[in-house]
Design a protein around this motif. Sequence first.
Motif, PDB file in Angstrom:
ATOM      1  N   ALA A 299       6.551  24.903  -0.865  1.00 42.45           N
ATOM      2  CA  ALA A 299       6.277  25.451  -2.194  1.00 42.45           C
ATOM      3  C   ALA A 299       6.843  26.860  -2.350  1.00 42.45           C
ATOM      4  O   ALA A 299       7.463  27.178  -3.374  1.00 42.45           O
ATOM      5  CB  ALA A 299       4.772  25.456  -2.457  1.00 42.45           C
ATOM      6  N   GLU A 300       6.650  27.709  -1.336  1.00 48.87           N
ATOM      7  CA  GLU A 300       7.175  29.078  -1.372  1.00 48.87           C
ATOM      8  C   GLU A 300       8.687  29.113  -1.548  1.00 48.87           C
ATOM      9  O   GLU A 300       9.231  30.082  -2.066  1.00 48.87           O
ATOM     10  CB  GLU A 300       6.827  29.812  -0.074  1.00 48.87           C
ATOM     11  CG  GLU A 300       5.382  30.153   0.102  1.00 48.87           C
ATOM     12  CD  GLU A 300       5.075  30.612   1.523  1.00 48.87           C
ATOM     13  OE1 GLU A 300       6.009  30.907   2.300  1.00 48.87           O
ATOM     14  OE2 GLU A 300       3.866  30.669   1.850  1.00 48.87           O
ATOM     15  N   ASN A 301       9.343  28.055  -1.099  1.00 51.23           N
ATOM     16  CA  ASN A 301      10.800  27.993  -1.162  1.00 51.23           C
ATOM     17  C   ASN A 301      11.318  27.103  -2.281  1.00 51.23           C
ATOM     18  O   ASN A 301      12.509  26.761  -2.317  1.00 51.23           O
ATOM     19  CB  ASN A 301      11.347  27.528   0.193  1.00 51.23           C
ATOM     20  CG  ASN A 301      11.230  28.617   1.224  1.00 51.23           C
ATOM     21  OD1 ASN A 301      12.074  29.501   1.295  1.00 51.23           O
ATOM     22  ND2 ASN A 301      10.156  28.585   2.016  1.00 51.23           N
ATOM     23  N   GLY A 302      10.443  26.729  -3.200  1.00 48.03           N
ATOM     24  CA  GLY A 302      10.857  25.971  -4.375  1.00 48.03           C
ATOM     25  C   GLY A 302      11.273  24.530  -4.095  1.00 48.03           C
ATOM     26  O   GLY A 302      12.033  23.953  -4.858  1.00 48.03           O
ATOM     27  N   ILE A 303      10.769  23.954  -3.013  1.00 53.13           N
ATOM     28  CA  ILE A 303      11.069  22.560  -2.678  1.00 53.13           C
ATOM     29  C   ILE A 303      10.009  21.681  -3.324  1.00 53.13           C
ATOM     30  O   ILE A 303       8.812  21.898  -3.138  1.00 53.13           O
ATOM     31  CB  ILE A 303      11.075  22.332  -1.149  1.00 53.13           C
ATOM     32  CG1 ILE A 303      12.072  23.258  -0.451  1.00 53.13           C
ATOM     33  CG2 ILE A 303      11.310  20.860  -0.822  1.00 53.13           C
ATOM     34  CD1 ILE A 303      13.515  22.958  -0.723  1.00 53.13           C
ATOM     35  N   ASN A 304      10.451  20.662  -4.055  1.00 56.61           N
ATOM     36  CA  ASN A 304       9.535  19.790  -4.780  1.00 56.61           C
ATOM     37  C   ASN A 304       9.337  18.480  -4.021  1.00 56.61           C
ATOM     38  O   ASN A 304      10.302  17.810  -3.677  1.00 56.61           O
ATOM     39  CB  ASN A 304      10.091  19.512  -6.181  1.00 56.61           C
ATOM     40  CG  ASN A 304       9.048  18.932  -7.107  1.00 56.61           C
ATOM     41  OD1 ASN A 304       7.886  18.789  -6.768  1.00 56.61           O
ATOM     42  ND2 ASN A 304       9.487  18.592  -8.303  1.00 56.61           N
TER      43      ASN A 304
ATOM     44  N   ASP B 236      13.014  17.039  -3.042  1.00 52.13           N
ATOM     45  CA  ASP B 236      14.192  17.114  -3.910  1.00 52.13           C
ATOM     46  C   ASP B 236      15.439  17.651  -3.220  1.00 52.13           C
ATOM     47  O   ASP B 236      16.547  17.396  -3.672  1.00 52.13           O
ATOM     48  CB  ASP B 236      13.891  17.891  -5.193  1.00 52.13           C
ATOM     49  CG  ASP B 236      13.556  19.349  -4.963  1.00 52.13           C
ATOM     50  OD1 ASP B 236      13.303  19.751  -3.809  1.00 52.13           O
ATOM     51  OD2 ASP B 236      13.539  20.102  -5.956  1.00 52.13           O
ATOM     52  N   ASP B 237      15.299  18.364  -2.111  1.00 52.17           N
ATOM     53  CA  ASP B 237      16.450  18.889  -1.373  1.00 52.17           C
ATOM     54  C   ASP B 237      16.155  18.786   0.135  1.00 52.17           C
ATOM     55  O   ASP B 237      15.653  19.715   0.756  1.00 52.17           O
ATOM     56  CB  ASP B 237      16.714  20.338  -1.776  1.00 52.17           C
ATOM     57  CG  ASP B 237      18.034  20.876  -1.268  1.00 52.17           C
ATOM     58  OD1 ASP B 237      18.590  20.309  -0.298  1.00 52.17           O
ATOM     59  OD2 ASP B 237      18.521  21.868  -1.835  1.00 52.17           O
TER      60      ASP B 237
ATOM     61  N   ARG C 103      17.909  21.373   2.718  1.00 49.17           N
ATOM     62  CA  ARG C 103      17.324  22.712   2.654  1.00 49.17           C
ATOM     63  C   ARG C 103      15.909  22.723   3.216  1.00 49.17           C
ATOM     64  O   ARG C 103      15.535  23.611   3.992  1.00 49.17           O
ATOM     65  CB  ARG C 103      17.336  23.211   1.213  1.00 49.17           C
ATOM     66  CG  ARG C 103      16.955  24.656   1.074  1.00 49.17           C
ATOM     67  CD  ARG C 103      17.349  25.204  -0.294  1.00 49.17           C
ATOM     68  NE  ARG C 103      16.580  26.390  -0.522  1.00 49.17           N
ATOM     69  CZ  ARG C 103      15.483  26.462  -1.275  1.00 49.17           C
ATOM     70  NH1 ARG C 103      15.070  25.416  -1.947  1.00 49.17           N
ATOM     71  NH2 ARG C 103      14.827  27.589  -1.398  1.00 49.17           N
TER      72      ARG C 103
END
Length: 143
Positions: free
Chosen positions: A25-30, A50-51, A54
């Motif tokens: 979450a902190e790294n914007g991973i969904n 989603d990635d 990464r």
Amino acid sequence: MNIYQISVFLENRAGQLAEVTGLLAENGINLRAISIAETTDYGVLRMIVDDAERASSILLAQGNILTMTPVCVVAVPDRPAGLSEVLAVISDAGIDIEYMYSILSHGDEKAYMVFRASDEEKLVETFKAKGIAIAAKADLGLK
């Protein structure tokens, strides 16, 4: 198949799952799908994000032990017997399913199921032959 599942090995202790999902979450991973299997000593967190590349890099950098595995994701009609019909196709082809779990739907009147089979190539060929739609990254909002 170009959809990868990340399997993270977790200690059986309180807060471990929150740490992993918090890091993502902190790294914007969904997260798109998540499944947890456990034994008395450890757990296995399987997820589709989603990635994947990464997310794997981020998790590895924090010392997590993980694997990336190709999986087959198919669209299942979101109606009674939709899943049963897909499972009958797999059974008729004599394919063993190691595990399966669902993906959060995007409201397109389809449910998506993740399959890991003993023979992934045969599974994909069987789905194609029976006209069962294999999901692409774009169908699931993956990069």
